[in-house]
Design an enzyme around this catalytic site. Sequence first.
Site, PDB file in Angstrom:
ATOM      1  N   THR A 182      33.336 -24.068   5.606  1.00 44.06           N
ATOM      2  CA  THR A 182      32.242 -24.197   4.625  1.00 44.06           C
ATOM      3  C   THR A 182      32.738 -24.685   3.263  1.00 44.06           C
ATOM      4  O   THR A 182      33.805 -24.283   2.799  1.00 44.06           O
ATOM      5  CB  THR A 182      31.572 -22.828   4.447  1.00 44.06           C
ATOM      6  OG1 THR A 182      31.155 -22.378   5.722  1.00 44.06           O
ATOM      7  CG2 THR A 182      30.388 -22.883   3.503  1.00 44.06           C
ATOM      8  N   SER A 188      25.668 -25.320   6.443  1.00 44.51           N
ATOM      9  CA  SER A 188      25.107 -25.625   7.772  1.00 44.51           C
ATOM     10  C   SER A 188      25.436 -27.052   8.197  1.00 44.51           C
ATOM     11  O   SER A 188      25.738 -27.307   9.366  1.00 44.51           O
ATOM     12  CB  SER A 188      23.588 -25.454   7.743  1.00 44.51           C
ATOM     13  OG  SER A 188      23.263 -24.153   7.339  1.00 44.51           O
ATOM     14  N   GLY A 221      36.957 -16.278   4.528  1.00 44.76           N
ATOM     15  CA  GLY A 221      37.440 -14.922   4.809  1.00 44.76           C
ATOM     16  C   GLY A 221      38.959 -14.899   4.894  1.00 44.76           C
ATOM     17  O   GLY A 221      39.577 -15.809   5.454  1.00 44.76           O
ATOM     18  N   GLN A 380       5.640   7.076  15.046  1.00 44.33           N
ATOM     19  CA  GLN A 380       7.112   7.088  15.077  1.00 44.33           C
ATOM     20  C   GLN A 380       7.597   6.496  16.410  1.00 44.33           C
ATOM     21  O   GLN A 380       8.564   5.741  16.446  1.00 44.33           O
ATOM     22  CB  GLN A 380       7.620   8.529  14.902  1.00 44.33           C
ATOM     23  CG  GLN A 380       9.103   8.651  14.619  1.00 44.33           C
ATOM     24  CD  GLN A 380       9.471   8.424  13.151  1.00 44.33           C
ATOM     25  OE1 GLN A 380       8.649   7.976  12.358  1.00 44.33           O
ATOM     26  NE2 GLN A 380      10.700   8.707  12.788  1.00 44.33           N
ATOM     27  N   GLY A 448      13.419  10.194   3.375  1.00 44.35           N
ATOM     28  CA  GLY A 448      14.335  10.196   2.231  1.00 44.35           C
ATOM     29  C   GLY A 448      15.780  10.333   2.657  1.00 44.35           C
ATOM     30  O   GLY A 448      16.663   9.680   2.098  1.00 44.35           O
ATOM     31  N   GLU A 471      28.444 -18.123  10.909  1.00 43.60           N
ATOM     32  CA  GLU A 471      28.565 -18.658  12.279  1.00 43.60           C
ATOM     33  C   GLU A 471      27.292 -19.426  12.653  1.00 43.60           C
ATOM     34  O   GLU A 471      26.905 -19.469  13.814  1.00 43.60           O
ATOM     35  CB  GLU A 471      28.812 -17.539  13.299  1.00 43.60           C
ATOM     36  CG  GLU A 471      30.122 -16.813  13.135  1.00 43.60           C
ATOM     37  CD  GLU A 471      31.315 -17.565  13.691  1.00 43.60           C
ATOM     38  OE1 GLU A 471      31.118 -18.528  14.451  1.00 43.60           O
ATOM     39  OE2 GLU A 471      32.437 -17.210  13.334  1.00 43.60           O
ATOM     40  N   ASP A 473      23.500 -20.598  10.473  1.00 46.44           N
ATOM     41  CA  ASP A 473      22.271 -19.969   9.968  1.00 46.44           C
ATOM     42  C   ASP A 473      21.240 -19.885  11.107  1.00 46.44           C
ATOM     43  O   ASP A 473      21.083 -20.826  11.893  1.00 46.44           O
ATOM     44  CB  ASP A 473      21.752 -20.853   8.826  1.00 46.44           C
ATOM     45  CG  ASP A 473      20.358 -20.468   8.406  1.00 46.44           C
ATOM     46  OD1 ASP A 473      20.245 -19.532   7.611  1.00 46.44           O
ATOM     47  OD2 ASP A 473      19.396 -21.091   8.897  1.00 46.44           O
TER      48      ASP A 473
HETATM   49  C1  LIG Z   1      30.335 -13.099   3.702  1.00 47.44           C
HETATM   50  C2  LIG Z   1      30.496 -14.504   4.175  1.00 47.44           C
HETATM   51  C3  LIG Z   1      31.598 -14.841   4.934  1.00 47.44           C
HETATM   52  C4  LIG Z   1      31.788 -16.153   5.331  1.00 47.44           C
HETATM   53  N1  LIG Z   1      32.948 -16.500   5.973  1.00 47.44           N
HETATM   54  C5  LIG Z   1      33.212 -17.804   6.192  1.00 47.44           C
HETATM   55  C6  LIG Z   1      34.488 -18.217   6.682  1.00 47.44           C
HETATM   56  O1  LIG Z   1      35.389 -17.406   6.905  1.00 47.44           O
HETATM   57  N2  LIG Z   1      34.707 -19.531   6.889  1.00 47.44           N
HETATM   58  C7  LIG Z   1      33.752 -20.474   6.651  1.00 47.44           C
HETATM   59  O2  LIG Z   1      34.007 -21.647   6.860  1.00 47.44           O
HETATM   60  N3  LIG Z   1      32.516 -20.126   6.182  1.00 47.44           N
HETATM   61  C8  LIG Z   1      32.235 -18.814   5.932  1.00 47.44           C
HETATM   62  N4  LIG Z   1      31.009 -18.444   5.429  1.00 47.44           N
HETATM   63  C9  LIG Z   1      30.016 -19.463   5.158  1.00 47.44           C
HETATM   64  C10 LIG Z   1      28.839 -19.440   6.126  1.00 47.44           C
HETATM   65  O3  LIG Z   1      29.251 -19.862   7.386  1.00 47.44           O
HETATM   66  C11 LIG Z   1      27.728 -20.299   5.540  1.00 47.44           C
HETATM   67  O4  LIG Z   1      27.230 -19.602   4.427  1.00 47.44           O
HETATM   68  C12 LIG Z   1      26.646 -20.589   6.542  1.00 47.44           C
HETATM   69  O5  LIG Z   1      27.103 -21.508   7.507  1.00 47.44           O
HETATM   70  C13 LIG Z   1      25.362 -21.133   5.903  1.00 47.44           C
HETATM   71  O6  LIG Z   1      25.618 -22.203   5.104  1.00 47.44           O
HETATM   72  P1  LIG Z   1      25.076 -22.256   3.595  1.00 47.44           P
HETATM   73  O7  LIG Z   1      25.493 -20.994   2.925  1.00 47.44           O
HETATM   74  O8  LIG Z   1      25.525 -23.523   3.007  1.00 47.44           O
HETATM   75  O9  LIG Z   1      23.516 -22.211   3.721  1.00 47.44           O
HETATM   76  P2  LIG Z   1      22.515 -23.490   3.751  1.00 47.44           P
HETATM   77  O10 LIG Z   1      22.852 -24.358   4.893  1.00 47.44           O
HETATM   78  O11 LIG Z   1      22.469 -24.131   2.411  1.00 47.44           O
HETATM   79  O12 LIG Z   1      21.167 -22.719   4.033  1.00 47.44           O
HETATM   80  C14 LIG Z   1      20.324 -22.188   2.988  1.00 47.44           C
HETATM   81  C15 LIG Z   1      18.907 -22.016   3.523  1.00 47.44           C
HETATM   82  O13 LIG Z   1      18.398 -23.289   3.894  1.00 47.44           O
HETATM   83  C16 LIG Z   1      17.873 -23.256   5.190  1.00 47.44           C
HETATM   84  N5  LIG Z   1      18.186 -24.521   5.889  1.00 47.44           N
HETATM   85  C17 LIG Z   1      19.317 -25.249   5.850  1.00 47.44           C
HETATM   86  N6  LIG Z   1      19.229 -26.298   6.666  1.00 47.44           N
HETATM   87  C18 LIG Z   1      18.013 -26.240   7.237  1.00 47.44           C
HETATM   88  C19 LIG Z   1      17.328 -27.025   8.206  1.00 47.44           C
HETATM   89  N7  LIG Z   1      17.883 -28.094   8.769  1.00 47.44           N
HETATM   90  N8  LIG Z   1      16.095 -26.652   8.574  1.00 47.44           N
HETATM   91  C20 LIG Z   1      15.506 -25.556   8.032  1.00 47.44           C
HETATM   92  N9  LIG Z   1      16.109 -24.777   7.132  1.00 47.44           N
HETATM   93  C21 LIG Z   1      17.335 -25.106   6.741  1.00 47.44           C
HETATM   94  C22 LIG Z   1      18.597 -22.110   5.893  1.00 47.44           C
HETATM   95  O14 LIG Z   1      17.769 -21.546   6.898  1.00 47.44           O
HETATM   96  C23 LIG Z   1      18.846 -21.133   4.768  1.00 47.44           C
HETATM   97  O15 LIG Z   1      17.754 -20.259   4.658  1.00 47.44           O
HETATM   98  C24 LIG Z   1      30.803 -17.130   5.033  1.00 47.44           C
HETATM   99  C25 LIG Z   1      29.669 -16.769   4.307  1.00 47.44           C
HETATM  100  C26 LIG Z   1      29.531 -15.488   3.836  1.00 47.44           C
HETATM  101  C27 LIG Z   1      28.364 -15.161   2.974  1.00 47.44           C
END
Ligand SMILES: Cc1cc2nc3c(=O)[nH]c(=O)nc-3n(C[C@H](O)[C@H](O)[C@H](O)COP(=O)(O)OP(=O)(O)OC[C@H]3O[C@@H](n4cnc5c(N)ncnc54)[C@H](O)[C@@H]3O)c2cc1C
Length: 688
Positions: A182, A188, A221, A380, A448, A471, A473
């Site tokens: 990333t 994504s 990570g 419930q 609570g 892994e 979105d």
């Molecule tokens: C705690 C944590 C650990 C991580 N660890 C790693 C790691 O070790 N190595 C690594 O490489 N990455 C890591 N990541 C990154 C993670 O894989 C990305 O955050 C993830 O792939 C989503 O990408 P983005 O954050 O750019 O979100 P975006 O792609 O910008 O998405 C943002 C929003 O836009 C929407 N969206 C995007 N594209 C579309 C579409 N085509 N259609 C509809 N909606 C869309 C999504 O649904 C989402 O709601 C980590 C992230 C976190 C927060």
Amino acid sequence: MNPSNQSPNHTAEDESQAVVTRRIQRLSLHLMAPSAQNYDLCIVSCSSRGKLEVDKAQLSGYMRGKHREIQERVFEYFNSRPDLQTPVEILKDDHRELCWRQLLGLVREAGIKPFKHVAEDPAQYFAIAEAVGSVDMSLGIKMGVQYSLWGGSVINLGTKKHRDKYYDGIDNLDYPGCFAMTELHHGSNVQGLQTVATFDPIKDEFIINTPNDGAIKWWIGNAAVHGKFATVFAKLMLPTHDSKGYSDMGVHAFIVPIRDMKTHQTLPGIEIHDCGHKVGLNGVDNGALRFCSVRIPRDNLLNRFGDVSRDGKYTSSLPTINKRFAATLGELVGGRVGLAYSSVGVLKIAATIAIRYSLLRQQFGPPRKPEVSILDYQSQQHKLMPMLASTYAFHFATANLVEKYSEMKKTHDEQLVGDVHALSAGLKSYVTSYTAKSLSVCREACGGHGYAAVNRFGSLRNDHDIFQTFEGDNTVLLQQVAGDLLKQYKEKFQGGPLTVTWNYLRESMNAYLSQPNPVTARWEGEEHLRDPKFQLDAFRYRTSRLLQSVAVRLRKHSKTLGSFGAWNRCLNHLLTLAESHIESVILAKFIEAVQNCPDPSSRAALKLVCDLYALNRIWNDIGTYRNVDYVAPNKAKAIHKLTEYLSFQVRNIAGELIDAFDLPDYVTRAPIARQSDAYAYYTQIVGF
Ligand SMILES: Cc1cc2nc3c(=O)[nH]c(=O)nc-3n(C[C@H](O)[C@H](O)[C@H](O)COP(=O)(O)OP(=O)(O)OC[C@H]3O[C@@H](n4cnc5c(N)ncnc54)[C@H](O)[C@@H]3O)c2cc1C
């Protein structure tokens, strides 16, 4: 205290003492476990309609299967090391260090070696990950980064030379590493990555560069503190003799050392920053990486799908950039499989805590009668019993995914690769979204006390939340499932092969797309509604209709909006289609699991739970079925009534069903689930 019993010399001090005593007595009633007699009474009154006898040991054996032993080793190790259990309150930096010590302890002291299983027996690896994640989810993710992402990229994207050089160091944690895909501007959209790896034929090296701030590797990570290496995803640039100067060969993976092996100092040309305090998973040190002309040997290209020779020639068995990219990402689906599987583990913990508490907690009751267990309230049951049924359904569906994935790793069968790719995307997104929502429901179901940090819902919810995003979105992944379904739909009409999971489309698409049968639409007997054929047909009918209607809409809109615009116009429809398909697959796997269960008592319990899962889903979508007269009004009512009845029946065996998850006490018996401990715990904090 009865006023008539007051002694004449009764004082204000006595009165305040009496108030305190009364208060403590009342609190004790809430916090202490109800007597066995009370508990039995409650079960007896609810079981008047016939309670199933469940052999917990048999059911648990069937659920946990061959992974029981390794999971028990994990649980026993952490049970024997309270100093390695994560406290309720812990600072970020301390949590990171603890998490690292937990991992070292697991590997070097307990002798549990996850890496060998990544390579040889993925099912065993996922079982370890589930158990480790239930001890502390940060530890589960830290382990996943080390073995599945960093280690997995080396063995799956590299070749023998990489395995020979890095395997032992990864295995024994001498080589802690990261998976750097990333970037700040692209998560994504992996094909949009901008980091470059330019080949220098003179020195026989690649030069890794971050061309702009948006290309800084972000969220990585293990990068902020512990990592010594990173698998860096970058565009491979080869020098050419034309005016362009370089040719872009697409995204490839490279091993880049980031810290000195001895001093742990950051290496020249590399900048590392800390991504800071997060909503959850603070035991994992996520960091940002910037590369400035970092040179690595040519051998550090993970060259399974594409290689560069000494004289700068590119070779690959795959003809196009897109195919190489798909093959590269295809090797990484293990992460998704693991997240889906671990998410079910989280759901098991949350459901266990909430249901155990709901069985013991008593509020209100009929006049002059004892208070009743809150799980006896229909509301419930409505919150928790379909959730328990879903937990079982997801357990079998993800276990099946793990089996398929293991088979795929052995055979590399092309159809299986496609199937696992779509199924892992679908199950990962469906299950993690469901678990994320359920964690809030469980918290609320415990009132609570559910809000006290010690009872785990807060940390489970915060730590698990990101499962929906990393892994892949969830919204993006579901679109891959929808895309695959449409491809299969087209091929069906062209007579091409269908992958295994989608076979039902070929077998019965025509039947599903014809008008609903007006006779069966009126059948409302219990036997019919609990017939797996009726249930599966209903699920598949919905998927088939959604598939056909979205295909028609896409065709129509693409004439005016183009394919991208048409897809966006139909996006919600496509997501519903993907979810509907995944639900069909989950139900099919659950039905299979019921039928294959050798123990009759467990089979009967599972059948009950499976019926609840199926009918509850149908009832939730009853509008869809009514709209097309798939279900007549009276049948809809019968489905509703039967769902409530099944929910009630499942409630009667809920204790046995959660016990069959067989989770250790220190993982699920949060103080609220063991009310006498809750008393001890609260008195300790509040200082009664
Ligand atoms: C705690 C944590 C650990 C991580 N660890 C790693 C790691 O070790 N190595 C690594 O490489 N990455 C890591 N990541 C990154 C993670 O894989 C990305 O955050 C993830 O792939 C989503 O990408 P983005 O954050 O750019 O979100 P975006 O792609 O910008 O998405 C943002 C929003 O836009 C929407 N969206 C995007 N594209 C579309 C579409 N085509 N259609 C509809 N909606 C869309 C999504 O649904 C989402 O709601 C980590 C992230 C976190 C927060």
